[in-house]
Structures are given as C-alpha cells and as structure tokens.
Motif scaffolding. Sequence first.
Motif, PDB file in Angstrom:
ATOM      1  N   LEU A 117       0.832  -1.206   0.000  1.00 39.27           N
ATOM      2  CA  LEU A 117       0.000   0.000   0.000  1.00 39.27           C
ATOM      3  C   LEU A 117       0.862   1.250   0.000  1.00 39.27           C
ATOM      4  N   LYS A 118       0.412   2.259  -0.713  1.00 36.86           N
ATOM      5  CA  LYS A 118       1.146   3.531  -0.784  1.00 36.86           C
ATOM      6  C   LYS A 118       0.386   4.686  -0.133  1.00 36.86           C
ATOM      7  N   ASP A 119      -0.924   4.618  -0.119  1.00 36.69           N
ATOM      8  CA  ASP A 119      -1.731   5.712   0.426  1.00 36.69           C
ATOM      9  C   ASP A 119      -1.679   5.703   1.955  1.00 36.69           C
ATOM     10  N   PRO A 120      -1.277   6.796   2.603  1.00 36.80           N
ATOM     11  CA  PRO A 120      -1.174   6.830   4.068  1.00 36.80           C
ATOM     12  C   PRO A 120      -2.489   6.516   4.778  1.00 36.80           C
ATOM     13  N   ALA A 121      -3.601   7.038   4.267  1.00 42.80           N
ATOM     14  CA  ALA A 121      -4.894   6.782   4.909  1.00 42.80           C
ATOM     15  C   ALA A 121      -5.262   5.306   4.819  1.00 42.80           C
ATOM     16  N   GLU A 122      -4.960   4.690   3.700  1.00 42.42           N
ATOM     17  CA  GLU A 122      -5.258   3.266   3.532  1.00 42.42           C
ATOM     18  C   GLU A 122      -4.384   2.416   4.447  1.00 42.42           C
ATOM     19  N   ARG A 123      -3.116   2.785   4.546  1.00 45.51           N
ATOM     20  CA  ARG A 123      -2.226   2.062   5.456  1.00 45.51           C
ATOM     21  C   ARG A 123      -2.751   2.125   6.892  1.00 45.51           C
ATOM     22  N   TYR A 149     -10.592  -2.111   1.926  1.00 38.22           N
ATOM     23  CA  TYR A 149     -10.645  -0.682   2.286  1.00 38.22           C
ATOM     24  C   TYR A 149     -11.675   0.069   1.446  1.00 38.22           C
ATOM     25  N   ARG A 150     -11.722  -0.244   0.168  1.00 36.17           N
ATOM     26  CA  ARG A 150     -12.657   0.455  -0.728  1.00 36.17           C
ATOM     27  C   ARG A 150     -14.032  -0.188  -0.760  1.00 36.17           C
TER      28      ARG A 150
END
Length: 345
Positions: A117-123, A149-150
Amino acid sequence: MSELLPQDYPAFLQSLKERIRQAQVRAALSVNRELVLLYWQIGREILNRQEQEGWGAKVIDRLAQDLRQAFPQMKGFSPRNLKYMRAFAQAYPEEAFVQQAAAQIPWFHNCLILDRLKDPAEREWYIRACIQHGWSRAILEAQIETGLYRRQGAALTNFARTLPAPQSELAQQVLKDPYNFDFLSLHDEAVERDLERALLEHLQRFMLELGVGFAFVGSQYPLEVDGQDYYLDLLFYHLKLRCYVVVELKMTEFKPEYAGKMNFYLSAVDDLLRHPTDGPTLGLILCKSKRRLTVEYALRDLSKPLGVSSFQLAEALPKELEAALPSVEQLEAELSSDDEQPEAR
C-alpha cells in the motif's frame, strides 16, 4: 572498509547497541510493541543520517553486519530488514502514531502493509483493522488483495433514513460492495439455490468475507405468515449491532420488486423473531449486478433498513467446455499407461 565509514560511525554503533540492550529488557513485558518501536527508532536514525550525511547502501550493509555480530541471538538485522526500518520511519514520521497504532501489530504485518500500500490513509485503516479484528498475516494479505478498504461501507442502503444516527453509521460500515466470493466457481446458468449451497459448503470463507460479528442462524429459514410458509435464503444475527440480518441471494441484476419482498421479510422477522431488546432487523440483497439509480429509487420510500450489494465469483468454464475436458481419473489413467510404455531408443 573502515576508511569508508563516517567518523562518528563507532559512536553511533555504540549508541544503537545500548538502545538495543535496553529494549531487550523492556521486551520481556511487551515484546512486539518494544520491538516495532525499536525498529522505528533505528529506521529514523538511518533516515536522518542518510538525509544529513549522505549515508549510502554500503554503510547499511556494514551496520547490519556489526549488529548481527553484536546480537547473534536476535533476528531482524539483515540489510533488507534495516531498509524496511528506514521505510517504516519514513512512512510514519510521528512517534505517537507508531506507539498507539503501528506498534500494536506484528512487524511483518507492517512490512506487508508497506509493500502493498502507498496511500497513508489506507495504510492506517488496515493497521487499525488488524488491531480491532486480530487478523493473521494471511488474512491481512487476503483483505488487501480483495480491496477491503474500498469495499467496506460501500453498499447502497437507506440506513441514514431508517436507523438512528449511531446505529446507522455502524450498520453502514458492516456491509460491503462488492462481496468477493472468489472461493466459489459457478456456471453461468447457476441459480440462487446453487449459490446458496456453494456458500454453505464454504461457510467459513463466507463468514470471513461477511466480516466480524455475524453469527449464522440458518438457511431457508421458515416463517409462517397468515397461514403461508415463506423461507429466508440466509439468516444471521449480528452480535455488535444486536439485530437479525436477512440475506437474499439473486443471480440476476437487481430488480425493484426485490426490495418490496425484502421489506415484507423484515417486517415478519421483526414481529416473529425479534426480541424487545434487539435492534431493527437489517436486510441485505446480494445481486449479480445492480444499477445505482434503480436501487436508490427502490429504497427511497421503504420504512425498513435495507442494503443492496453485488458479488463477484471466480471465473468458471462453461459446462460444454468442462464436459469436453478429461477428468482427473482419465488423466491419471493416461499418465499410468505412458509410464508403462518402453523408452524410445
């Protein structure tokens, strides 16, 4: 090699050794938290020195060698893992977040999240989900691969209008869209009973996809209304919401009449099964596909809390093609006969 090292390297190495020894003592009480926090601190030091003094990969290789020599009983000081520590510190610059969240899950969970994962919020979402649900690494990997997540909370519902605010928000997060049934393989001509039977055969995987809190009550659950027998495809009880959840399966695109029938089922369950302390019964219609505006119109004026989601199946061969393929027994027989043939000269 020593002449290539920075002048302050020996002092830096000694300070790391002292920090590691102190962490080893504290780790007796909180192994994982202290270890992950230690890795973050090491990663932050490496990151700072790379940015300020231009440390290169050779210094990290030497640091890994010296730390493994100093602490041979400890694993985790390979050059690769030191680079993970640096990436970990770069991804989470705030120590408070590491202490309160990232350090609450195992180190290799964190490495998996960094890799995938790259997106901070997703992490952050997956870290907190791991803490909440106690996911193993395998389950975490599966949830990432299926894009939980989505999908979480993405079902089309009327919960905001039919449930009080706290319960409506929680109920919304309980449902997904789409549901991933890639553990099933059904033919194009399969009907609802085929889907239901397959889900029951893989009940553990099905329950994992539904999420935490669902308790299975029954399939084809009977209800008698006005002298007529009706059967619910699947009936669950949600332990956190404290309510029944009726699931209806449709192997077609969503149709408005499905919502009216589900509304009837929810009224019946509320009257016949619901305990006075239970919350309102929820309905979930799982369809092969849906059109957003059609669903919104169908749910707009209903009084019962109802959601609509689609599901995804593993791709299956058509029956005609499958029938043309040899069976496992035929393949084994053919291989056996080949083994008995003399070698070509």
